[in-house]
Design a protein around this motif. Sequence first.
Motif, short mmCIF file in Angstrom:
data_model
loop_
_atom_site.label_atom_id
_atom_site.label_comp_id
_atom_site.label_asym_id
_atom_site.label_seq_id
_atom_site.Cartn_x
_atom_site.Cartn_y
_atom_site.Cartn_z
N LEU A 494 143.36 -21.84 41.23
CA LEU A 494 142.50 -21.36 40.15
C LEU A 494 141.10 -21.10 40.69
CD1 LEU A 494 143.55 -23.75 37.25
CD2 LEU A 494 144.27 -21.41 37.63
N VAL A 495 140.39 -20.20 40.04
CA VAL A 495 139.03 -19.83 40.45
C VAL A 495 138.09 -20.12 39.29
CG1 VAL A 495 137.55 -17.93 41.19
CG2 VAL A 495 139.90 -18.06 42.02
N GLY A 496 136.85 -20.52 39.63
CA GLY A 496 135.86 -20.78 38.59
C GLY A 496 136.08 -22.09 37.86
N SER A 497 136.75 -23.04 38.52
CA SER A 497 137.07 -24.32 37.88
C SER A 497 136.32 -25.46 38.55
CB SER A 497 138.57 -24.59 37.96
OG SER A 497 139.31 -23.57 37.34
N LEU A 498 136.32 -26.60 37.88
CA LEU A 498 135.76 -27.83 38.42
C LEU A 498 136.92 -28.74 38.80
CD1 LEU A 498 133.53 -29.95 38.96
CD2 LEU A 498 133.62 -30.52 36.52
N TYR A 499 137.14 -28.93 40.09
CA TYR A 499 138.19 -29.84 40.57
C TYR A 499 137.57 -31.21 40.79
CZ TYR A 499 141.79 -26.31 41.47
OH TYR A 499 142.76 -25.35 41.33
N ILE A 500 138.10 -32.22 40.12
CA ILE A 500 137.62 -33.60 40.28
C ILE A 500 138.73 -34.40 40.94
CG2 ILE A 500 136.71 -35.62 39.11
CD1 ILE A 500 135.80 -33.79 36.84
N LEU A 501 138.48 -34.88 42.14
CA LEU A 501 139.51 -35.58 42.92
C LEU A 501 139.11 -37.03 43.13
CD1 LEU A 501 139.14 -32.47 44.30
CD2 LEU A 501 141.24 -33.23 45.35
N ASP A 502 140.10 -37.91 43.01
CA ASP A 502 139.87 -39.34 43.17
C ASP A 502 140.43 -39.80 44.51
OD1 ASP A 502 139.22 -41.92 42.75
OD2 ASP A 502 140.63 -42.29 41.11
N LEU A 523 139.11 -24.45 48.95
CA LEU A 523 139.13 -24.44 47.49
C LEU A 523 137.74 -24.11 46.95
CD1 LEU A 523 141.21 -25.06 45.27
CD2 LEU A 523 140.37 -27.39 45.23
N GLN A 524 136.73 -24.63 47.61
CA GLN A 524 135.35 -24.36 47.20
C GLN A 524 134.95 -22.91 47.53
OE1 GLN A 524 132.56 -24.90 50.03
NE2 GLN A 524 131.32 -23.61 48.70
N MET A 525 135.41 -22.40 48.66
CA MET A 525 135.01 -21.06 49.11
C MET A 525 135.53 -19.96 48.20
SD MET A 525 133.10 -21.38 51.81
CE MET A 525 133.16 -19.84 52.74
N ILE A 526 136.67 -20.18 47.51
CA ILE A 526 137.20 -19.12 46.65
C ILE A 526 136.54 -19.11 45.27
CG2 ILE A 526 139.43 -19.06 47.84
CD1 ILE A 526 140.64 -20.63 45.51
N GLY A 527 135.59 -20.05 45.07
CA GLY A 527 134.82 -19.99 43.83
C GLY A 527 135.00 -21.15 42.89
N ASN A 528 135.27 -22.36 43.44
CA ASN A 528 135.41 -23.55 42.60
C ASN A 528 134.36 -24.59 42.96
OD1 ASN A 528 138.01 -22.99 41.09
ND2 ASN A 528 138.75 -22.81 43.20
N THR A 529 134.09 -25.46 42.02
CA THR A 529 133.25 -26.63 42.29
C THR A 529 134.18 -27.80 42.58
OG1 THR A 529 131.65 -25.80 40.67
CG2 THR A 529 131.40 -28.09 41.38
N VAL A 530 134.04 -28.39 43.76
CA VAL A 530 134.91 -29.49 44.18
C VAL A 530 134.09 -30.78 44.14
CG1 VAL A 530 136.39 -30.40 45.99
CG2 VAL A 530 136.25 -27.93 45.62
N PHE A 531 134.47 -31.68 43.25
CA PHE A 531 133.74 -32.92 43.01
C PHE A 531 134.65 -34.08 43.39
CE2 PHE A 531 131.66 -36.19 40.40
CZ PHE A 531 130.31 -35.88 40.58
N VAL A 532 134.32 -34.76 44.50
CA VAL A 532 135.24 -35.74 45.07
C VAL A 532 134.64 -37.15 45.03
CG1 VAL A 532 136.59 -36.36 47.12
CG2 VAL A 532 136.12 -33.96 46.63
N VAL A 533 135.38 -38.10 44.46
CA VAL A 533 135.02 -39.51 44.55
C VAL A 533 135.62 -40.02 45.85
CG1 VAL A 533 135.27 -41.79 43.50
CG2 VAL A 533 135.04 -39.77 42.04
N GLU A 534 134.79 -40.48 46.78
CA GLU A 534 135.30 -40.76 48.12
C GLU A 534 134.45 -41.79 48.85
OE1 GLU A 534 137.66 -41.25 50.32
OE2 GLU A 534 138.40 -39.24 49.87
N HIS A 535 135.11 -42.54 49.77
CA HIS A 535 134.41 -43.51 50.62
C HIS A 535 134.53 -43.15 52.09
CE1 HIS A 535 135.37 -46.11 47.03
NE2 HIS A 535 134.08 -46.28 47.15
#
Length: 934
Positions: A494-502, A523-535
């Motif tokens: 999908l494009v133009g979406s907010l991906y939230i990953l845990d 995923l970010q380069m094709i036009g999405n916001t990638v928001f990752v919870v990560e350590h």
Amino acid sequence: MSNSKSSKYIEIQNARVHNLKNISLKIPRNKFIVVTGVSGSGKSSLAFDTLFAEGQRRYVESLSSYARQFLGRINKPEVDFINGIPPAIAIEQKVNTRNPRSTVGTSTEIYDYLKLLFARIGKTYSPVSGQTVSRHSVTDVVDFINSFEEGTRIIIASPLIPKNGRSILEEAELLMQQGFSRLETNDEIIKIDELILAKNNDFCKGSCNLVIDRLSVQRDEDTQSRMADSVQTAFFEGRGECTVKAFLSGEVESAQFSNRFEADGMEFEEPSVHMFSFNNPVGACPTCEGYGKVIGIDEDLVIPNKSLSIYQDAVACWKGEKMSEWKNELIYSAEKFGFPIHKPFYELTEEQKFLIWTGNQYFQGLNAFFKFLEENSYKIQYRVMLSRYRGKTVCPECKGSRLKREAGYVKIAGKSLQELVLMPVTELREFFLQLELTPHDVEIAKRILIEINNRLVFLCDVGLGYLTLNRLSSTLSGGESQRINLATSLGSSLVGSLYILDEPSIGLHSRDTEKLIKVLRRLQMIGNTVFVVEHDEEIIRAADEVIDIGPLAGQHGGEVVFQGNHEELAKKPESLTTKYLTGVEKIPVPERRRKWTNFIEVVGARENNLKNIRVRFPLNTMTVVTGVSGSGKSSLVTKILTPALTKILGGYGERTGHHDAVLGDYKMLDAIEFIDQNPIGKSSRSNPVTYLKAYDEIRKLFSEQQAAKIQGLKASHFSFNVDGGRCDECQGEGTIKVEMQFLADVFLVCESCGGKRFKEDVLDVRYHDHNIDDILNLTVNQAIELFAKGKSSTEKKIVKRLQPLQDVGLGYIKLGQSSSTLSGGESQRVKLASFLAREKDAPTLFVFDEPTTGLHFHDIRKLLDSFNALIARGHSIIVIEHNMEVIKCADWIIDLGPEGGDKGGKLVFEGLPEDLIGMEDSYTGQALKEKLTS
């Protein structure tokens, strides 16, 4: 409110969800963002309970009026406003599915596209001759006729097949009444009325055709239309068959056509999507109904210890005075056909193993033995013996492929669907890259192939190229399951979406982290916001922007400590993340490794991809099992060692994976405890304080308060699991479930108790100005502080039971927090805390499956302290882990690999961490070198 399509930022104003302290953020869109911080600092509250919850709420708002009628009651996130939020997609931590029909192929949707591909362009081949099966159309016949020169005389005929026992003459007479006038045999034509007058029954002793039409080839429209009509009639009268004869100069050329889907005298089923679905009766194997397994004689039960020979009673059912006659028959005749009766079973060839089952002219095999038991099952002892050796076995009809035999006749480029799903994903990807199709098939399959190739690429990129599509989802490890979910979501592109990953790096070896970063970046380069919870340190360094929440957990967290890129983060000394990234704070390498003399040894491990390895697990130490994803860690530890020891120590257990024996000093252990990431309880009422038995003491304490005594309230009135003091409307849940037909069920706060679970008179009882609901909403840290003020034995017991939760780094969770809201790593640490709280110190082997899930560097330090406390009390620990901070602290390392899948399953190394870094063929050793030499 600003337009989300034109906004460059997602603006959050004064978020107050859970422990967030009125934080405001401007998150850049179409960037790769990592949010980090200690466990319980508020990362998930920001990512899932604020951003994703608002994205979902707006999505529901766009639905029908039926959906919107509930929105007045659905709670919005506690935030002033959120601007510029695009459609949100969450990929959360989820427990493996136990559905026996769920496979890697179905869960990633690749299997759905493969079914469609085979239904559209698959060619059916006869199993007899191997020729392609096809049906002819009217157009095919007309094209054949038109291949002759104009003026060529043509006969269109169909086989004459008498019906209902009629003779040729009787059938011909009926056909004449329908308007047909001629028959043909051996290139001779006769009128039907002449045949009837002559009463010539000898005519057509062989094959006989009904002449439908006689004409000469012409290209004009009338002739072409006449030909098509005649061919259609021929197919109808001939039950799908049509004969065309062309009379050329001096010879006759004939051709047979059929509009039936058949070849070699067999009629085949035309390919359809349902034909390739094992979840549909149309395609499922009729024997196993699409499960791939049936209840049959289980070889693992018949021959449980494969290190024994036939002479040593490897065949368990051939023991005893009566049944040993079957064994003796083989032993006494073995010399005649060269059978090695003294060789361990696992060393026998496949032919020799097969012979034990089938038997020969000298002895009766196991198949005959179990047939004998079935025939005599009216005798109870035989019936009991038969049931003892039954279990789930591979379906003999479909050989585990789940599909009916006919589906295997359909192939693409020489491969059936059953063959494709057994290929590792890397090989399958190569197959589709090299696939050569006709221009017609390319046009049909173009879009399907794009979807298949995209998903195969994503599976390879997240480090799962060694899996097969037929692999059951229930057999995947926790990390594999997470990345399957990731690949499935990314496959939609999908494009133009907010991906939230845990935490997408869960269970991922350091070698494959770079691949994961590339996937997220794409995923970010094709036009999405990638928001990752990560350590993970590598992923934090790769992000465009880092948001650090903290500074500590629970009530001491919930603030934005930092926002910017990771270079700027290094200039923020108050951040715990910064301190560990820069080396100001670090998890120290142990000054000395624990020595050991006692051990448990697994011999001949062959489960899944394990290559008949022999491995030692030291006792009274911390042993870490490492290796890339798919190298065989879970197969060795959770499929062989854990169930085998459970059976040895407790006398029962689940099916044990293929191995020869478990040897060593297991008598020094009283029990084995496997601590995985499954929820601590199945009920929504299950929570940490009940799991650790601390709530019993809390209820007792409240029943001792003066207000409780006056009202006659007992300890049971303060329980939300039984009637009495709990709210009658929500049954102590605090929420009411509203079943939604168009979405997942919605849970609304109970209007009767306001989500407090109890009746008013129960809530009136207070302890230090806290009612029972207030207590359940305290964090572990707050509760310990509160109860530590008391001097009674009950209060001291409560503190003692809660202390282990604080020790394992869970001081931030609430006492009454539902177990369903805990992450896999949190559930695992609650289980660890329950063992630490036990007073008995019987020597136990603790097995942990990736315990660092969801842990910040600071929390890993606390976890290692808990491990050391267990070992100090005489216990032993085995950890399956990829985290280098844990691996460097191990007393003993078992490294499997070198790769995943078929290229893994070997013992690469066993020994001390310092010796592992010298192993060039170990990916773990290469990654560990930096940690031990810095």
